[in-house]
Design a protein around this motif. Structure first.
Motif, PDB file in Angstrom:
ATOM      1  N   VAL A 124       0.827  -1.205   0.000  1.00  0.00           N
ATOM      2  CA  VAL A 124       0.000   0.000   0.000  1.00  0.00           C
ATOM      3  C   VAL A 124       0.860   1.253   0.000  1.00  0.00           C
ATOM      4  CG1 VAL A 124      -1.742   1.264   1.293  1.00  0.00           C
ATOM      5  CG2 VAL A 124      -1.819  -1.219   1.205  1.00  0.00           C
ATOM      6  N   VAL A 125       0.544   2.163  -0.903  1.00  0.00           N
ATOM      7  CA  VAL A 125       1.169   3.482  -0.947  1.00  0.00           C
ATOM      8  C   VAL A 125       0.231   4.434  -0.212  1.00  0.00           C
ATOM      9  CG1 VAL A 125       1.979   5.348  -2.428  1.00  0.00           C
ATOM     10  CG2 VAL A 125       2.244   2.968  -3.162  1.00  0.00           C
ATOM     11  N   PRO A 126       0.693   5.085   0.863  1.00  0.00           N
ATOM     12  CA  PRO A 126      -0.188   5.971   1.642  1.00  0.00           C
ATOM     13  C   PRO A 126      -0.737   7.114   0.788  1.00  0.00           C
ATOM     14  CG  PRO A 126       1.891   5.602   2.785  1.00  0.00           C
ATOM     15  CD  PRO A 126       2.036   5.023   1.415  1.00  0.00           C
ATOM     16  N   ARG A 127      -1.893   7.612   1.205  1.00  0.00           N
ATOM     17  CA  ARG A 127      -2.546   8.741   0.534  1.00  0.00           C
ATOM     18  C   ARG A 127      -2.722   9.850   1.551  1.00  0.00           C
ATOM     19  NH1 ARG A 127      -8.033   6.553  -1.924  1.00  0.00           N
ATOM     20  NH2 ARG A 127      -8.284   8.760  -2.364  1.00  0.00           N
ATOM     21  N   ALA A 128      -2.005  10.927   1.374  1.00  0.00           N
ATOM     22  CA  ALA A 128      -2.127  12.068   2.286  1.00  0.00           C
ATOM     23  C   ALA A 128      -3.485  12.750   2.144  1.00  0.00           C
ATOM     24  CB  ALA A 128      -1.003  13.064   2.028  1.00  0.00           C
ATOM     25  N   ASP A 129      -4.104  12.618   0.964  1.00  0.00           N
ATOM     26  CA  ASP A 129      -5.371  13.293   0.703  1.00  0.00           C
ATOM     27  C   ASP A 129      -6.585  12.482   1.139  1.00  0.00           C
ATOM     28  OD1 ASP A 129      -5.016  11.315  -1.236  1.00  0.00           O
ATOM     29  OD2 ASP A 129      -6.113  12.436  -2.759  1.00  0.00           O
ATOM     30  N   PHE A 130      -6.373  11.381   1.823  1.00  0.00           N
ATOM     31  CA  PHE A 130      -7.457  10.489   2.215  1.00  0.00           C
ATOM     32  C   PHE A 130      -7.408  10.320   3.729  1.00  0.00           C
ATOM     33  CE2 PHE A 130      -9.233   5.993   2.211  1.00  0.00           C
ATOM     34  CZ  PHE A 130     -10.523   6.370   1.901  1.00  0.00           C
ATOM     35  N   ARG A 131      -8.238  11.068   4.433  1.00  0.00           N
ATOM     36  CA  ARG A 131      -8.179  11.122   5.900  1.00  0.00           C
ATOM     37  C   ARG A 131      -8.266   9.753   6.555  1.00  0.00           C
ATOM     38  NH1 ARG A 131     -11.560  16.020   8.355  1.00  0.00           N
ATOM     39  NH2 ARG A 131      -9.624  16.672   9.298  1.00  0.00           N
ATOM     40  N   GLU A 132      -9.066   8.874   6.000  1.00  0.00           N
ATOM     41  CA  GLU A 132      -9.270   7.565   6.598  1.00  0.00           C
ATOM     42  C   GLU A 132      -8.045   6.664   6.495  1.00  0.00           C
ATOM     43  OE1 GLU A 132     -11.236   9.144   4.515  1.00  0.00           O
ATOM     44  OE2 GLU A 132     -13.347   8.788   4.912  1.00  0.00           O
ATOM     45  N   SER A 133      -7.095   7.030   5.661  1.00  0.00           N
ATOM     46  CA  SER A 133      -5.916   6.199   5.430  1.00  0.00           C
ATOM     47  C   SER A 133      -5.200   5.832   6.726  1.00  0.00           C
ATOM     48  CB  SER A 133      -4.954   6.923   4.483  1.00  0.00           C
ATOM     49  OG  SER A 133      -3.838   6.135   4.222  1.00  0.00           O
ATOM     50  N   GLY A 134      -5.015   6.815   7.608  1.00  0.00           N
ATOM     51  CA  GLY A 134      -4.296   6.569   8.855  1.00  0.00           C
ATOM     52  C   GLY A 134      -4.983   5.583   9.768  1.00  0.00           C
ATOM     53  N   LEU A 135      -6.297   5.444   9.635  1.00  0.00           N
ATOM     54  CA  LEU A 135      -7.052   4.477  10.426  1.00  0.00           C
ATOM     55  C   LEU A 135      -7.171   3.134   9.722  1.00  0.00           C
ATOM     56  CD1 LEU A 135      -9.943   6.830  11.559  1.00  0.00           C
ATOM     57  CD2 LEU A 135      -8.044   6.023  12.950  1.00  0.00           C
ATOM     58  N   MET A 136      -7.387   3.171   8.428  1.00  0.00           N
ATOM     59  CA  MET A 136      -7.631   1.942   7.676  1.00  0.00           C
ATOM     60  C   MET A 136      -6.406   1.045   7.580  1.00  0.00           C
ATOM     61  SD  MET A 136      -9.930   3.407   4.536  1.00  0.00           S
ATOM     62  CE  MET A 136      -9.966   1.856   3.680  1.00  0.00           C
ATOM     63  N   VAL A 137      -5.255   1.631   7.307  1.00  0.00           N
ATOM     64  CA  VAL A 137      -4.054   0.824   7.067  1.00  0.00           C
ATOM     65  C   VAL A 137      -3.719  -0.067   8.265  1.00  0.00           C
ATOM     66  CG1 VAL A 137      -1.561   0.929   6.641  1.00  0.00           C
ATOM     67  CG2 VAL A 137      -3.131   2.293   5.247  1.00  0.00           C
ATOM     68  N   PRO A 138      -3.670   0.457   9.498  1.00  0.00           N
ATOM     69  CA  PRO A 138      -3.370  -0.428  10.629  1.00  0.00           C
ATOM     70  C   PRO A 138      -4.430  -1.510  10.855  1.00  0.00           C
ATOM     71  CG  PRO A 138      -3.172   1.872  11.286  1.00  0.00           C
ATOM     72  CD  PRO A 138      -3.741   1.857   9.912  1.00  0.00           C
ATOM     73  N   ILE A 139      -5.681  -1.186  10.592  1.00  0.00           N
ATOM     74  CA  ILE A 139      -6.740  -2.182  10.772  1.00  0.00           C
ATOM     75  C   ILE A 139      -6.583  -3.314   9.768  1.00  0.00           C
ATOM     76  CG2 ILE A 139      -9.234  -2.580  10.535  1.00  0.00           C
ATOM     77  CD1 ILE A 139      -9.590   0.265  11.750  1.00  0.00           C
ATOM     78  N   VAL A 140      -6.386  -2.970   8.501  1.00  0.00           N
ATOM     79  CA  VAL A 140      -6.232  -4.005   7.476  1.00  0.00           C
ATOM     80  C   VAL A 140      -4.951  -4.804   7.729  1.00  0.00           C
ATOM     81  CG1 VAL A 140      -5.980  -4.437   5.004  1.00  0.00           C
ATOM     82  CG2 VAL A 140      -7.625  -2.751   5.811  1.00  0.00           C
ATOM     83  N   ALA A 141      -3.896  -4.149   8.192  1.00  0.00           N
ATOM     84  CA  ALA A 141      -2.654  -4.864   8.515  1.00  0.00           C
ATOM     85  C   ALA A 141      -2.897  -5.868   9.643  1.00  0.00           C
ATOM     86  CB  ALA A 141      -1.561  -3.873   8.903  1.00  0.00           C
ATOM     87  N   ARG A 142      -3.754  -5.525  10.579  1.00  0.00           N
ATOM     88  CA  ARG A 142      -4.053  -6.434  11.687  1.00  0.00           C
ATOM     89  C   ARG A 142      -4.906  -7.615  11.216  1.00  0.00           C
ATOM     90  NH1 ARG A 142      -6.766  -3.082  14.893  1.00  0.00           N
ATOM     91  NH2 ARG A 142      -8.783  -4.055  14.558  1.00  0.00           N
TER      92      ARG A 142
END
Length: 163
Positions: A88-106
């Motif tokens: 996954v390449v992070p998206r600075a323009d997508f607020r939910e990114s910071g929450l979604m990535v750790p959840i999906v990683a878990r």
């Protein structure tokens, strides 16, 4: 049969364009499939799928060995449903990114490719790490639409005094 893994490339909207001097490092052992044309600077086998066909995005994800993507609700749902690891390449323009990535990683197998590495074309290590990943996949309910429909019917019945 070709033993090389296939990475579904699903990075629409990231806005990466390689200039004449930008090159993705040679990607050894990988093939790519995408609905988009091969980005400039990317070498190797690239299969561009027709945009209009019966082969859906979820089919592409399910058929791949890995997914190269950005955070997004639909793609993350498809990754978890098919149990396909994602880079996954992070998206600075997508607020939910910071929450979604750790959840999906878990819940599954996910690695983050930081934007500077993505832009510099350093993709190989991240892709290879996906194939080596051994984290267990969480059992995630895949009946969300049915669960919402059941709840809506129950609420409608309660509003009319029926059950």
């Amino acid at each position: 049969s070709d033993p090389r893994p296939v990475a579904a490339f699903s990075l629409g909207g990231v806005g990466w364009t390689a200039g004449d001097s930008a090159r993705v490092e040679p990607l050894k052992g990988w093939r790519f499939a995408a609905y988009s044309p091969r980005p400039p600077g990317v070498e190797g086998e690239w299969v561009q799928l027709p945009r209009r066909s019966d082969f859906r995005h979820s089919d592409l994800i399910a058929a791949a060995d890995a997914v190269f993507t950005k955070p997004g609700y639909g793609t993350f749902a498809e990754v978890l449903a098919a149990r396909v690891p994602a880079l996954v390449v992070p998206r600075a323009d997508f607020r939910e990114s910071g929450l979604m990535v750790p959840i999906v990683a878990r819940l599954g197998r996910l690695r983050v490719l930081e934007l500077p590495d993505f832009l510099a074309g350093r993709w190989q290590a991240g892709l290879d790490a996906l194939l080596a990943a051994r984290e267990p996949w969480a059992d995630v309910a895949m009946d969300g639409a049915e669960a919402v429909a059941r709840r809506a019917l129950a609420l409608a019945g309660a509003a009319h005094g029926t059950r």
